[in-house]
Structure formats: structure tokens, C-alpha cells
Design a protein around this motif. Structure first.
Motif, PDB file in Angstrom:
ATOM      1  N   VAL A 437      36.965  -7.620  48.984  1.00 25.59           N
ATOM      2  CA  VAL A 437      36.921  -6.152  49.029  1.00 25.59           C
ATOM      3  C   VAL A 437      37.811  -5.634  50.160  1.00 25.59           C
ATOM      4  O   VAL A 437      38.561  -4.671  49.989  1.00 25.59           O
ATOM      5  N   PHE A 438      37.763  -6.286  51.310  1.00 23.51           N
ATOM      6  CA  PHE A 438      38.558  -5.842  52.457  1.00 23.51           C
ATOM      7  C   PHE A 438      40.058  -5.991  52.192  1.00 23.51           C
ATOM      8  O   PHE A 438      40.854  -5.143  52.616  1.00 23.51           O
ATOM      9  N   TRP A 439      40.465  -7.039  51.487  1.00 26.87           N
ATOM     10  CA  TRP A 439      41.879  -7.199  51.121  1.00 26.87           C
ATOM     11  C   TRP A 439      42.317  -6.067  50.193  1.00 26.87           C
ATOM     12  O   TRP A 439      43.427  -5.528  50.325  1.00 26.87           O
ATOM     13  N   ILE A 440      41.457  -5.698  49.277  1.00 20.40           N
ATOM     14  CA  ILE A 440      41.769  -4.587  48.355  1.00 20.40           C
ATOM     15  C   ILE A 440      41.925  -3.285  49.127  1.00 20.40           C
ATOM     16  O   ILE A 440      42.855  -2.495  48.868  1.00 20.40           O
ATOM     17  N   LEU A 441      41.051  -3.046  50.098  1.00 20.95           N
ATOM     18  CA  LEU A 441      41.142  -1.831  50.912  1.00 20.95           C
ATOM     19  C   LEU A 441      42.438  -1.808  51.712  1.00 20.95           C
ATOM     20  O   LEU A 441      43.094  -0.762  51.822  1.00 20.95           O
ATOM     21  N   ALA A 442      42.816  -2.945  52.281  1.00 24.49           N
ATOM     22  CA  ALA A 442      44.056  -3.012  53.062  1.00 24.49           C
ATOM     23  C   ALA A 442      45.259  -2.665  52.204  1.00 24.49           C
ATOM     24  O   ALA A 442      46.118  -1.846  52.602  1.00 24.49           O
ATOM     25  N   ALA A 443      45.347  -3.248  51.017  1.00 21.19           N
ATOM     26  CA  ALA A 443      46.475  -2.984  50.124  1.00 21.19           C
ATOM     27  C   ALA A 443      46.512  -1.517  49.694  1.00 21.19           C
ATOM     28  O   ALA A 443      47.581  -0.896  49.615  1.00 21.19           O
ATOM     29  N   THR A 444      45.351  -0.951  49.431  1.00 18.39           N
ATOM     30  CA  THR A 444      45.269   0.453  49.005  1.00 18.39           C
ATOM     31  C   THR A 444      45.753   1.391  50.105  1.00 18.39           C
ATOM     32  O   THR A 444      46.507   2.343  49.847  1.00 18.39           O
ATOM     33  N   TYR A 445      45.326   1.137  51.329  1.00 15.28           N
ATOM     34  CA  TYR A 445      45.788   1.946  52.460  1.00 15.28           C
ATOM     35  C   TYR A 445      47.318   1.892  52.591  1.00 15.28           C
ATOM     36  O   TYR A 445      47.973   2.926  52.793  1.00 15.28           O
ATOM     37  N   PHE A 446      47.902   0.710  52.477  1.00 20.22           N
ATOM     38  CA  PHE A 446      49.343   0.564  52.650  1.00 20.22           C
ATOM     39  C   PHE A 446      50.123   1.312  51.571  1.00 20.22           C
ATOM     40  O   PHE A 446      51.159   1.930  51.846  1.00 20.22           O
ATOM     41  N   VAL A 447      49.643   1.277  50.345  1.00 20.30           N
ATOM     42  CA  VAL A 447      50.306   2.006  49.255  1.00 20.30           C
ATOM     43  C   VAL A 447      50.312   3.501  49.546  1.00 20.30           C
ATOM     44  O   VAL A 447      51.328   4.194  49.369  1.00 20.30           O
ATOM     45  N   GLY A 448      49.173   4.028  49.995  1.00 19.50           N
ATOM     46  CA  GLY A 448      49.093   5.458  50.297  1.00 19.50           C
ATOM     47  C   GLY A 448      50.028   5.877  51.414  1.00 19.50           C
ATOM     48  O   GLY A 448      50.734   6.887  51.305  1.00 19.50           O
ATOM     49  N   ALA A 449      50.047   5.122  52.494  1.00 16.22           N
ATOM     50  CA  ALA A 449      50.901   5.467  53.639  1.00 16.22           C
ATOM     51  C   ALA A 449      52.377   5.420  53.271  1.00 16.22           C
ATOM     52  O   ALA A 449      53.156   6.313  53.634  1.00 16.22           O
ATOM     53  N   LEU A 450      52.789   4.399  52.538  1.00 24.13           N
ATOM     54  CA  LEU A 450      54.197   4.255  52.165  1.00 24.13           C
ATOM     55  C   LEU A 450      54.642   5.368  51.217  1.00 24.13           C
ATOM     56  O   LEU A 450      55.755   5.905  51.349  1.00 24.13           O
ATOM     57  N   THR A 451      53.785   5.743  50.289  1.00 23.07           N
ATOM     58  CA  THR A 451      54.122   6.808  49.340  1.00 23.07           C
ATOM     59  C   THR A 451      54.391   8.118  50.057  1.00 23.07           C
ATOM     60  O   THR A 451      55.377   8.816  49.759  1.00 23.07           O
TER      61      THR A 451
END
Length: 490
Positions: A437-451
Motif C-alpha cells: 500500500v505504501f509503495w502505491i501511495l508513493a507512486a501516486t504522489y510522484f505522478v501528481g507532483a510531476l503533472t
């Protein structure tokens, strides 16, 4: 003839401006909003009986089993999927009213939209305990859908009211009031833990429901959709707002939405995707942190509630501090709105992603878990100075619609997150499963910031203007911030 005695509201209005009153009511409104939303996350920990394996002695009713443990405590045998269905059902209703809620507030006004939604949600909350007893978890799911349906309109409704009441340079601070939702969560979790410990889980719903009804009564008494409609506003304050905001402070006719331009706008989609990523992670925290603390860290209900509240306190403090910093810097004209929004969005959405990677390796420790989640959600509070108020920068006339679009996608994410966690942790709520779950949260945060870094902007979009305001358009945030601050006070 003796002079007419002034009423209480008139006397208060002479000491507190209408804008100050609005800020106070919105602040407490979003606290109540999240009280009605997160009360279930801590209550369900006490509602459900753990590790019940004997079926013969259970009383099954509509897929739920009620177990009498003592006179004052009644528990249900709901498995992980059923609990997460209850969490997720909130979003079934929530996702349906985000976009309509934003547009409805632009058309009929946020006073009715915000007020009636919390009124109905508060009443439904009061009926949660009796429904659980009579209809089991299916009945609770239905009530949570209704509450989600009602509360789905609240966040989008605030953007239109900011466009009519709040001068451009103060809008970031106003948007920070929406982060009082985090403070509402921070207060509700420990108080709920105490109510459960000293009374029962039912008291959580009774207390939060009554508080909601009290706020609604005051809201309808003091709130109005625009300065021109307020019967008790002073001439000085009304003229100041009309001068600072322009024609929108008096305009009551809704603008026609340029749907094609809006749906094909990169800055709009930057807001939507970033908001969806941030809120997906936030809702995962809200719904799963108490469960994680109980099953992985083995904390009792009182410690669970207190420690679960720390991240939300940090988030509100950060929201308040960064919103004042952002508005101050914009007022000096030394940095563009675009730069400010991107810096604070990176801080709020990018850095928590790094912290989620740390949680993957350190989450077995109570100290590390509380520290990491507190810091992650604290940093996330900077969204108020980042993308959260960006709709008011790029298209104030349609800020409610934009926010509704953003919250629709984020609500779908919140709904999906409950099922992802349920699938990953079903009958196996262990640290190893939560690491995924924590890996999924990390990836989701990075996608949002980069966009947002790639496509976000603070520039007013040309499709914001309609024929009726072409002659007197609202000021571009990028240009207005370069002008000296208006020193006039009200």
C-alpha cells in the motif's frame, strides 16, 4: 420616540466584518464536514468483533452478526471486505455530486448548497446506530452513501463563494479554511476514542450529528451568497469588496460554461490529476490509519485515536502558514502566481511520496509511523498555497465546476483505494501487506507532483470571460499581484 434598539446580529456585525464571519463559518463548516465523514473510521474499530470464528452461536441478519459482549457494548461480526465496503460506500455517493455540486453552487448559490447538504448529512448520522442494529452493515452502507452524496457538494461550493466575497490577494488564505477539515479529523479521532471508552460507539454518531445541526442553524442565519445580498453589511465593506473583486461581487447571473475549452485545457487537467493523486493518498490515510495502528502496531482505542490525530493537526497548521506566505509573496510582486503554485505543490505532493518510501522500511515502529505520517500530512497541507486554489487563478467564474471535476476523479480514487487495501489485506492485515500500500501511495504522489510541474499555471485563461463581463473583466492574478496592495481596511 425612543430609538430602536439594535439587534444582536447588528451589534456583532459592527465588530466583526461579514468577510470575517464568512471565514469563521467556513472554518467550522469544514470541521463539521469531516466530523461527519471520519467518525466511522474510529467507530468501526469498536463496532466490529475481532477473530470470531464460531458461526453456530451467531445471529445472522442481512450479512451481519450481532454479538452481545455486555450490557453497554454491542459488536458486529463484519469481515475486512464488509468493513471496507462501509468505508468505500461513502464515495459511491460522494462521486455523484462533486461536479453537479460545483455547478449548482454557481447557479443557485453556495448558501443553500452547503447548508442543506450538511443538514441532511447530520440527520442521517444520528440514525446510524439504530440502522446498524436493525439492518446490519447493508443499512450502514446505505446511510454512508447518502452522507457521501450530501457532502460531495461542499468542497466545490466554496470556490464560487470565494469568487464573490474574497479579493484575489486573500483567496489563498480563504482556501486554507477548507483545511479545517483536517482539524475536524484531528479533533474527531481522539474525542471519538474517549466517547467509545467512556460510553459506547453509538455516542460518536450522536455527538457529531448534533454538532452538525448546530452549525447548520447558525449558517442559515448569518450567511449570504454575495455582498450585494447581505442585509447587514456596512457600506464601507461592501464598496471595498466591489472595488477589490469587481463586477463578480454584484453579479448574480451564472455564466455559461465553455465545456469544450474547459475539458481541453491543460492547466485544468493539471489541477484535476494532481488533486486526484493527493486526495487518493489522503483518503487512504483517513480510512486505513486507525486500522493499521490497531492490527499492525497493536495500539488500544484511546492511543489509536490520539496518535491518529497528529497528522491532521500538522496538515492544518501547514495549510494556514503556507497560505499566508503565498498571499504575502504574491502581494509583493516578486514571484509569479505560477511559480508560487508550483513550489508549494511540489512541497505538498512530491515530498510525501519520498516519505511513503521511508514508511515501507520503517513502518513496523510506532514512533516512525507516527512521525512519518505526521510529517507527510503536514507537508500536504501546503496544497492550499499550491494547486488547491488554482481554479480561482485561472478561471474564477468556473472555479466551482473545476473543483467539482477534480473532486470527482479524486473521489473515485478514494473509493478504489478502499478496495485495493481490502484486497491486499483481506484476512492478512500485516505489515508486509501494508508495505505494498505504501509503495502505491508513493507512486501516486510522484505522478501528481510531476503533472503539475509540467502543466500547471497561474495565468487567467481567456475562456473565463463571457460577453457580459468582457467590458470589465476580472484582474489577471499574474498582473494583479504586481500592483501595490490595497491598504484600505474595513
Amino acid at each position: 420616540m425612543a430609538p430602536r434598539e439594535k439587534g444582536l446580529l447588528t451589534k456583532l456585525n459592527e465588530k466583526i466584518t461579514c468577510v470575517q464571519t464568512l471565514n469563521i463559518m467556513v472554518f467550522f463548516g469544514f470541521m463539521v464536514n469531516y466530523m461527519l465523514r471520519v467518525n466511522m473510521t474510529i467507530a468501526i474499530v469498536a463496532m466490529v468483533q475481532d477473530n470470531v470464528t464460531s458461526v453456530a452461536d451467531n445471529i445472522t441478519e442481512l450479512n451481519s452478526t450481532v454479538i452481545q459482549t455486555d450490557v453497554s457494548s454491542t459488536k458486529f461480526q463484519w469481515d475486512t471486505y464488509q468493513k471496507n465496503q462501509i468505508h468505500g460506500s461513502f464515495f459511491w455517493g460522494y462521486v455523484l455530486t462533486e461536479l453537479p455540486g460545483g455547478r449548482l453552487a454557481e447557479v443557485i448559490g453556495p448558501k443553500k448548497v452547503f447548508g442543506y447538504s450538511l443538514l441532511i448529512a447530520s440527520i442521517v448520522t444520528l440514525f446510524t446506530p439504530v440502522t446498524a442494529y436493525l439492518s446490519g452493515y447493508i443499512g450502514v452502507i446505505i446511510l454512508r452513501i447518502i452522507i457521501g452524496f450530501m457532502l460531495g457538494v461542499t468542497f466545490p461550493a466554496m470556490q464560487p463563494i470565494a469568487s464573490k466575497w474574497i479579493p484575489p490577494k486573500d483567496r489563498t488564505k480563504f482556501v486554507s479554511n477548507m483545511m479545517a477539515s483536517s482539524l475536524g479529523a484531528a479533533i474527531t479521532l481522539p474525542i471519538s476514542g474517549l466517547l467509545i471508552d467512556y460510553f459506547n460507539w453509538e455516542s460518536v454518531f450522536y455527538v457529531t450529528g448534533v454538532l452538525g445541526l448546530v452549525w447548520v442553524a447558525i449558517w442559515f442565519l448569518v450567511m449570504f451568497d454575495s455582498p450585494s445580498q447581505h442585509p447587514r453589511i456596512t457600506t464601507t465593506e461592501r464598496e471595498y469588496l466591489e472595488k477589490s473583486i469587481g463586477v463578480e461581487s454584484t453579479n448574480r447571473k451564472p455564466h455559461k460554461v465553455p465545456w469544450v475549452r474547459l475539458f481541453t485545457s491543460k492547466p485544468v487537467w493539471a489541477i484535476i490529476i494532481t488533486h486526484a493523486a493527493s486526495v487518493f493518498c489522503y483518503f487512504t490515510f483517513v480510512n486505513q490509519l486507525p486500522t493499521y495502528m490497531k492490527h499492525v502496531l497493536s495500539l488500544d482505542i484511546k492511543k489509536n485515536g490520539v496518535l491518529s490525530s497528529f497528522p491532521y493537526i500538522g496538515k492544518y497548521v501547514m495549510a494556514l502558514v503556507t497560505s499566508y506566505i503565498a498571499d504575502y509573496v504574491r502581494g509583493t510582486g516578486k514571484m509569479s502566481t505560477t511559480a508560487i503554485r508550483k513550489i508549494f505543490t511540489t512541497l505538498a505532493v512530491g515530498l510525501p511520496g519520498i516519505l511513503m518510501i521511508a514508511q515501507v522500511y520503517l513502518g513496523y515502529s510506532t514512533i516512525w509511523t507516527v512521525s512519518i505520517f505526521t510529517l507527510a500530512l503536514t507537508l500536504n497541507g501546503a496544497v492550499t498555497a499550491g494547486y488547491l486554489g488554482n481554479g480561482l487563478d485561472i478561471a474564477p467564474n468556473f472555479s466551482g465546476t473545476i473543483f467539482g471535476m477534480a473532486n470527482t476523479l479524486s473521489s473515485i480514487g478514494g473509493f478504489v483505494s478502499t478496495y485495493i487495501v481490502a484486497d491486499l489485506t483481506y484476512q492478512n492485515e500485516t505489515y508486509e501487506r501494508f508495505q505494498i500500500v505504501f509503495w502505491i501511495l508513493a507512486a501516486t504522489y510522484f505522478v501528481g507532483a510531476l503533472t503539475y510541474l509540467l502543466f500547471g499555471t497561474g495565468k487567467l485563461q481567456d475562456w473565463n470571460s463571457s460577453d457580459e463581463i468582457t467590458k470589465k473583466p476580472l484582474p489577471d492574478a499574474e498582473l494583479a499581484e504586481k500592483e501595490p496592495l490595497n491598504k484600505q481596511t474595513v
